[in-house]
Structures are given as structure tokens and as C-alpha cells.
Enzyme design. Structure first.
Site, PDB file in Angstrom:
ATOM      1  N   ASN A   9       0.865  -1.187   0.000  1.00 43.96           N
ATOM      2  CA  ASN A   9       0.000   0.000   0.000  1.00 43.96           C
ATOM      3  C   ASN A   9       0.901   1.236   0.000  1.00 43.96           C
ATOM      4  O   ASN A   9       1.566   1.523   0.986  1.00 43.96           O
ATOM      5  CB  ASN A   9      -0.885  -0.044   1.265  1.00 43.96           C
ATOM      6  CG  ASN A   9      -1.691   1.228   1.455  1.00 43.96           C
ATOM      7  OD1 ASN A   9      -1.821   2.044   0.539  1.00 43.96           O
ATOM      8  ND2 ASN A   9      -2.249   1.393   2.650  1.00 43.96           N
ATOM      9  N   TRP A  10       0.897   1.937  -1.122  1.00 46.05           N
ATOM     10  CA  TRP A  10       1.809   3.092  -1.246  1.00 46.05           C
ATOM     11  C   TRP A  10       1.263   4.338  -0.565  1.00 46.05           C
ATOM     12  O   TRP A  10       1.947   5.369  -0.513  1.00 46.05           O
ATOM     13  CB  TRP A  10       2.079   3.382  -2.724  1.00 46.05           C
ATOM     14  CG  TRP A  10       2.861   2.305  -3.437  1.00 46.05           C
ATOM     15  CD1 TRP A  10       3.354   1.156  -2.887  1.00 46.05           C
ATOM     16  CD2 TRP A  10       3.232   2.281  -4.813  1.00 46.05           C
ATOM     17  NE1 TRP A  10       4.007   0.414  -3.844  1.00 46.05           N
ATOM     18  CE2 TRP A  10       3.955   1.088  -5.040  1.00 46.05           C
ATOM     19  CE3 TRP A  10       3.035   3.151  -5.891  1.00 46.05           C
ATOM     20  CZ2 TRP A  10       4.471   0.744  -6.292  1.00 46.05           C
ATOM     21  CZ3 TRP A  10       3.549   2.814  -7.145  1.00 46.05           C
ATOM     22  CH2 TRP A  10       4.257   1.615  -7.332  1.00 46.05           C
ATOM     23  N   LYS A  11       0.036   4.295  -0.126  1.00 47.92           N
ATOM     24  CA  LYS A  11      -0.604   5.449   0.523  1.00 47.92           C
ATOM     25  C   LYS A  11      -0.441   6.711  -0.351  1.00 47.92           C
ATOM     26  O   LYS A  11      -0.467   6.617  -1.571  1.00 47.92           O
ATOM     27  CB  LYS A  11      -0.043   5.658   1.928  1.00 47.92           C
ATOM     28  CG  LYS A  11      -0.110   4.382   2.765  1.00 47.92           C
ATOM     29  CD  LYS A  11       0.144   4.625   4.216  1.00 47.92           C
ATOM     30  CE  LYS A  11       0.188   3.285   4.931  1.00 47.92           C
ATOM     31  NZ  LYS A  11       0.201   3.386   6.366  1.00 47.92           N
ATOM     32  N   HIS A  95      -9.373   0.732   5.475  1.00 48.00           N
ATOM     33  CA  HIS A  95      -8.059   0.921   6.093  1.00 48.00           C
ATOM     34  C   HIS A  95      -8.211   1.794   7.343  1.00 48.00           C
ATOM     35  O   HIS A  95      -9.035   2.713   7.367  1.00 48.00           O
ATOM     36  CB  HIS A  95      -7.102   1.572   5.087  1.00 48.00           C
ATOM     37  CG  HIS A  95      -5.676   1.546   5.555  1.00 48.00           C
ATOM     38  ND1 HIS A  95      -5.184   2.461   6.455  1.00 48.00           N
ATOM     39  CD2 HIS A  95      -4.658   0.700   5.283  1.00 48.00           C
ATOM     40  CE1 HIS A  95      -3.906   2.172   6.704  1.00 48.00           C
ATOM     41  NE2 HIS A  95      -3.569   1.108   6.011  1.00 48.00           N
ATOM     42  N   GLU A  97      -6.585   4.188   8.415  1.00 51.87           N
ATOM     43  CA  GLU A  97      -6.439   5.632   8.178  1.00 51.87           C
ATOM     44  C   GLU A  97      -7.742   6.225   7.644  1.00 51.87           C
ATOM     45  O   GLU A  97      -8.089   7.368   7.950  1.00 51.87           O
ATOM     46  CB  GLU A  97      -5.250   5.885   7.229  1.00 51.87           C
ATOM     47  CG  GLU A  97      -3.933   5.690   7.968  1.00 51.87           C
ATOM     48  CD  GLU A  97      -2.768   5.218   7.117  1.00 51.87           C
ATOM     49  OE1 GLU A  97      -2.832   5.333   5.880  1.00 51.87           O
ATOM     50  OE2 GLU A  97      -1.793   4.717   7.708  1.00 51.87           O
ATOM     51  N   GLU A 167      -4.987  -5.595  10.711  1.00 50.68           N
ATOM     52  CA  GLU A 167      -3.956  -4.587  10.932  1.00 50.68           C
ATOM     53  C   GLU A 167      -4.181  -3.902  12.277  1.00 50.68           C
ATOM     54  O   GLU A 167      -4.981  -2.944  12.358  1.00 50.68           O
ATOM     55  CB  GLU A 167      -4.006  -3.544   9.827  1.00 50.68           C
ATOM     56  CG  GLU A 167      -3.815  -4.107   8.434  1.00 50.68           C
ATOM     57  CD  GLU A 167      -3.293  -3.044   7.487  1.00 50.68           C
ATOM     58  OE1 GLU A 167      -2.172  -3.202   7.012  1.00 50.68           O
ATOM     59  OE2 GLU A 167      -3.997  -2.056   7.242  1.00 50.68           O
ATOM     60  N   GLY A 173       2.706   1.735  10.906  1.00 52.01           N
ATOM     61  CA  GLY A 173       3.621   2.867  10.762  1.00 52.01           C
ATOM     62  C   GLY A 173       4.343   3.244  12.045  1.00 52.01           C
ATOM     63  O   GLY A 173       4.952   4.312  12.122  1.00 52.01           O
ATOM     64  N   SER A 213       3.748  -2.740  10.260  1.00 51.33           N
ATOM     65  CA  SER A 213       5.216  -2.746  10.344  1.00 51.33           C
ATOM     66  C   SER A 213       5.843  -4.070   9.908  1.00 51.33           C
ATOM     67  O   SER A 213       6.814  -4.525  10.498  1.00 51.33           O
ATOM     68  CB  SER A 213       5.668  -2.360  11.758  1.00 51.33           C
ATOM     69  OG  SER A 213       5.219  -1.052  12.069  1.00 51.33           O
ATOM     70  N   GLY A 234       2.963  -1.272   4.330  1.00 50.49           N
ATOM     71  CA  GLY A 234       2.964   0.153   4.032  1.00 50.49           C
ATOM     72  C   GLY A 234       4.380   0.654   3.782  1.00 50.49           C
ATOM     73  O   GLY A 234       4.912   0.577   2.675  1.00 50.49           O
ATOM     74  N   GLY A 235       5.020   1.145   4.836  1.00 53.02           N
ATOM     75  CA  GLY A 235       6.335   1.771   4.708  1.00 53.02           C
ATOM     76  C   GLY A 235       7.357   0.953   3.933  1.00 53.02           C
ATOM     77  O   GLY A 235       8.045   1.480   3.040  1.00 53.02           O
TER      78      GLY A 235
HETATM   79  C1  PEP Z   1      -0.563  -0.164   6.204  1.00 56.05           C
HETATM   80  O1  PEP Z   1      -0.619   1.006   5.882  1.00 56.05           O
HETATM   81  O2  PEP Z   1      -1.495  -0.919   5.867  1.00 56.05           O
HETATM   82  C2  PEP Z   1       0.571  -0.629   6.980  1.00 56.05           C
HETATM   83  C3  PEP Z   1       0.517  -1.814   7.494  1.00 56.05           C
HETATM   84  O3  PEP Z   1       1.630   0.257   7.149  1.00 56.05           O
HETATM   85  P1  PEP Z   1       3.073  -0.096   7.759  1.00 56.05           P
HETATM   86  O4  PEP Z   1       3.551  -1.352   7.082  1.00 56.05           O
HETATM   87  O5  PEP Z   1       3.919   1.093   7.441  1.00 56.05           O
HETATM   88  O6  PEP Z   1       2.881  -0.318   9.224  1.00 56.05           O
END
Ligand code: PEP
Length: 251
Positions: A9-11, A95, A97, A167, A173, A213, A234-235
Site C-alpha cells: 500500500n503506497w498510501k 483501512h 487511516e 492490521e 507505521g 510494520s 505500508g512503509g
Molecule cells: C498499512 O498502511 O497498511 C501498513 C501496514 O503500514 P506499515 O507497514 O507502514 O505499518
């Protein structure tokens, strides 16, 4: 047999040029696999270009959210039809967010789920508890509510298009990962719950991803858990080397 799914997920990151470069790197990193699937969720503005870059690689292109209507007065939304037009075949919904920053409710998320399914999109329903909820020992109550409301009205026949992403909000994050035991415990619970809502064989076929993460250093131990069928990243999905290593998890 559930096929592993690694989703990036590039957000709200990257320019189109950077996104296309990353997609090309990911394409190379996953060219040898038949036992796992890879999905990329770039920002909407570059869906079309990224779809062209990964053509022929088997990578699934997803949006990060999707509306339930195919067109109309829905400022700021992308419709399932537009997503498909840009080369997408999957959508992330719910999600944390979206839930936390944009106040999306379980009911709204459910509309999105049903809208995505009506266009035959692979639909990744994200759920997860906050730190407060975990500390108050409400994790399973919260997850049950998110699953029951998120999947309300979804027929058994459509469950093959549903992927659940667990999640924990406190792990997104933050660099804090749920331990493999914590994640496995929740995934096993979710599979049992899906079996109660639908049937055992549907629970057995439903993929449940872990997100929060995930990185090269912890992906192997997470993927070794019996009920973890993939990762939503994500990251670490923003860098070709680290996402490439995650795709190359060992099992
Ligand atoms: C996400 O945004 O779905 C996520 C899991 O982010 P990260 O891997 O950065 O925790």
C-alpha cells in the site's frame, strides 16, 4: 490451499515517475513465483501508468479505497468502473487511516465492500483494534463487530473475492509489530469467526493478511504461522529492495 498474497500500500507517496520505477523493480522481484501473488496499491493518479509498467507480470493492481457507485456526484472518490478502466482489479477498503482520519464507519465500509464485489473486484477488507481497545481487552469484540458489519449482506459465493487484512492500529507505521504469537492468535480467531458466519470450508479458503510494520526482518516468522496468508505492507513497500525481500519470504 490458500495462495499467499503480499500487498504493498503506497498510501499518498511518490510521483508517477517514482511509482513506475518502483513497480518495475517489484515486477523483477516477483517474476519467478507461482506460489504467491503480489498486489500493488498506488495512488489513483498513477494507476494507469503503473498498470502499463507491470503488464504481463501477474501483479494485481488495486486502489486504496473505492466508491460503491459507478459514477455520479461523489467528489473525491474513485468508482469501481474507473478503477477497472485504469487497469485495477482489486480495492482496499476500511483501512484504519480511512476509519480514523476520515471517520469512515463500519456501515460505510460495508457499502464499499458490496460496491467492490458488484464489480467483481478482489476486495481487501481491513480491520484492527486500537491500542486502547487492546489494553481494555476489547480486541476480539472490536474485530467481531468490524467483520460482521463489514461483511453484512455478503453472500457465501462472493467470499472467494474477499481478503481480510488484520492490521492492529497500534502497529501501523509505528515500527511496533504484533508478535507472531499475537498475530496468529487473532488470525485463528478470525478464521473461526468466518466459519461461524459462513461455513468452515469458506473460512478455510479465505485469505487473512497481517499488516503492521511488516519488514524484511519479520516477514518470514509471520508467514510461517498457519493462519497468516500474506501481508499488507505500508512503509516497507516504498522501497524496491525491502519489498522485494518481503515478496521473497521463506516458508
Ligand atoms: C498499512 O498502511 O497498511 C501498513 C501496514 O503500514 P506499515 O507497514 O507502514 O505499518
Amino acid at each position: 490451499m490458500r495462495k499467499a498474497l503480499i500487498a504493498g500500500n503506497w498510501k499518498m507517496h511518490m510521483t508517477t515517475v517514482e511509482g513506475c520505477q518502483l513497480a518495475a523493480d517489484v515486477s523483477k522481484a516477483c517474476s519467478e513465483f507461482t506460489d504467491r501473488e503480489v498486489l500493488l496499491a498506488p495512488p489513483c493518479n498513477m494507476l494507469n501508468e503503473v498498470s502499463h509498467v507491470i503488464k504481463g507480470s501477474g501483479i494485481i493492481i488495486s486502489s486504496q479505497n473505492v466508491c460503491w457507485e459507478k459514477e455520479g456526484a461523489f467528489t473525491g472518490e474513485i468508482s469501481p468502473l474507473m478503477l477497472k478502466d485504469a487497469g485495477g482489479s482489486a480495492a482496499i477498503v476500511g483501512h484504519s487511516e480511512r476509519r480514523q482520519i476520515f471517520m469512515e464507519t463500519d456501515e460505510l465500509v460495508n457499502r464499499r465492500v458490496k460496491g467492490a464485489l458488484s464489480f467483481d473486484l478482489l476486495t481487501i477488507l481491513c480491520i484492527g483494534e486500537t491500542l486502547e481497545e487492546r489494553e481494555a481487552e476489547k480486541t476480539f469484540v472490536v474485530l467481531e463487530r468490524q467483520i460482521r458489519k463489514g461483511l453484512a449482506g455478503v453472500e457465501s459465493a462472493d467470499m472467494e473475492k474477499i481478503v481480510i487484512a488484520y492490521e492492529p492500529v497500534w502497529a501501523i507505521g509505528t515500527g511496533k509489530t504484533a508478535s507472531k504469537e499475537q498475530a496468529q492468535e487473532v488470525h485463528a480467531y478470525l478464521r473461526k469467526l468466518i466459519g461461524q458466519i459462513y461455513e468452515k470450508n469458506i473460512a478455510e479458503q479465505t485469505r487473512i493478511l497481517y499488516g503492521g510494520s511488516v519488514k524484511p526482518a519479520n516477514v518470514d516468522e509471520l508467514m510461517a504461522q498457519p493462519d497468516i496468508d500474506g501481508a499488507l505492507v505500508g512503509g516497507a513497500a516504498l522501497d524496491g529492495d525491502s519489498f522485494g525481500r518481503i515478496i521473497n519470504f521463506e516458508n
